[in-house]
Design a protein around this motif. Structure first.
Motif, short mmCIF file in Angstrom:
data_model
loop_
_atom_site.label_atom_id
_atom_site.label_comp_id
_atom_site.label_asym_id
_atom_site.label_seq_id
_atom_site.Cartn_x
_atom_site.Cartn_y
_atom_site.Cartn_z
N MET A 155 0.73 -0.90 -0.03
CA MET A 155 0.25 -0.32 0.34
C MET A 155 0.76 1.05 0.03
N SER A 156 0.64 2.57 -0.19
CA SER A 156 1.18 3.48 -0.93
C SER A 156 0.68 4.50 0.18
N LEU A 157 1.63 5.09 0.85
CA LEU A 157 1.48 6.16 1.39
C LEU A 157 0.36 6.99 1.77
N ARG A 158 -0.42 7.42 0.18
CA ARG A 158 -0.94 8.26 0.17
C ARG A 158 -2.65 7.51 0.70
N GLU A 159 -2.77 6.15 0.26
CA GLU A 159 -3.37 4.82 0.65
C GLU A 159 -4.13 4.88 1.86
N GLN A 160 -3.00 5.05 2.34
CA GLN A 160 -2.95 5.33 4.18
C GLN A 160 -3.35 6.17 4.34
N LYS A 161 -3.87 7.73 4.13
CA LYS A 161 -3.88 9.23 4.30
C LYS A 161 -4.77 8.70 3.51
N ARG A 162 -5.38 8.14 2.84
CA ARG A 162 -6.78 8.24 2.78
C ARG A 162 -7.77 7.62 3.69
N TYR A 163 -7.10 6.71 3.47
CA TYR A 163 -8.11 6.00 4.96
C TYR A 163 -7.70 6.51 5.72
N PHE A 164 -7.13 7.44 6.70
CA PHE A 164 -7.35 7.91 7.97
C PHE A 164 -8.38 8.75 7.95
N GLU A 165 -8.11 9.70 6.83
CA GLU A 165 -9.40 10.85 6.23
C GLU A 165 -10.17 10.01 6.04
N ILE A 166 -10.78 8.82 6.03
CA ILE A 166 -12.33 8.38 5.66
C ILE A 166 -12.65 8.41 7.34
N LEU A 167 -11.53 7.37 7.97
CA LEU A 167 -11.93 7.07 8.86
C LEU A 167 -11.63 8.24 11.02
N ASP A 174 0.79 6.72 12.08
CA ASP A 174 1.27 7.62 10.46
C ASP A 174 1.97 9.29 11.22
N LYS A 175 1.89 9.61 11.96
CA LYS A 175 2.00 11.08 12.48
C LYS A 175 3.24 10.94 11.84
N ASP A 176 4.26 10.32 12.44
CA ASP A 176 5.99 9.68 12.72
C ASP A 176 6.15 9.71 11.06
N ASP A 177 4.59 9.59 10.37
CA ASP A 177 5.65 8.87 9.15
C ASP A 177 6.06 7.57 9.10
N GLU A 178 5.44 7.04 9.65
CA GLU A 178 5.83 5.26 9.46
C GLU A 178 4.92 4.84 8.74
N ASP A 179 5.83 4.24 6.97
CA ASP A 179 4.53 3.26 6.60
C ASP A 179 4.05 1.96 7.13
N ARG A 230 -5.87 -4.13 9.69
CA ARG A 230 -6.86 -3.91 10.56
C ARG A 230 -7.02 -2.57 10.30
N LEU A 231 -6.15 -1.46 9.69
CA LEU A 231 -7.21 -0.13 8.57
C LEU A 231 -7.78 -0.35 8.04
N ILE A 232 -7.89 -1.32 7.39
CA ILE A 232 -8.32 -1.49 6.22
C ILE A 232 -9.83 -2.18 6.64
N GLU A 233 -9.83 -2.88 7.37
CA GLU A 233 -11.04 -3.71 8.65
C GLU A 233 -11.77 -2.77 9.37
N LEU A 234 -11.35 -1.72 9.79
CA LEU A 234 -12.09 -0.65 10.36
C LEU A 234 -12.73 -0.17 8.80
N HIS A 235 -12.56 0.37 8.13
CA HIS A 235 -12.63 1.06 6.64
C HIS A 235 -13.66 0.00 6.51
N GLU A 236 -13.69 -1.12 6.15
CA GLU A 236 -14.84 -1.48 5.88
C GLU A 236 -16.50 -1.86 6.69
N LYS A 237 -15.03 -1.40 7.91
CA LYS A 237 -16.70 -1.77 9.07
C LYS A 237 -17.78 -0.92 9.20
#
Length: 81
Positions: A1-13, A35-40, A48-55
């Motif tokens: 997953m790219s950093l961009r997709e990761q940011k998008r999930y956080f914005e939605i959640l 994420d704030k520490d700019d870690e992948d 886990r992030l994707i599961e929260l998004h889907e739920k």
């Protein structure tokens, strides 16, 4: 997953944060800190992030309302006269 997709999930959640139960909220906050520490995120964290998004994020299909904006056909006009 790219950093961009990761940011998008956080914005939605972010919108659904108040709906999380205590365990989900704890996990989410830990993921936000990473994420704030700019870690992948690693594979399990991203899963886990994707599961929260889907739920919580319901993707509803957009209804096609084009038929409301079409002009009536000539046949229908002739039959009405």
């Amino acid at each position: 997953m790219s950093l961009r997709e990761q940011k998008r999930y956080f914005e939605i959640l972010k919108k659904y944060e108040r709906k999380f139960n205590s365990n989900e909220l704890e996990d989410y906050k830990m993921l936000v800190k990473r994420d704030k520490d700019d870690e992948d995120l690693d594979k399990l964290s991203m899963q886990r992030l994707i599961e929260l998004h889907e739920k919580y994020h319901v993707n509803r299909e957009k209804k096609n309302l084009d038929f409301l904006f079409k002009k009536p056909s000539e046949e229908e006009n002739n039959s009405n006269q």
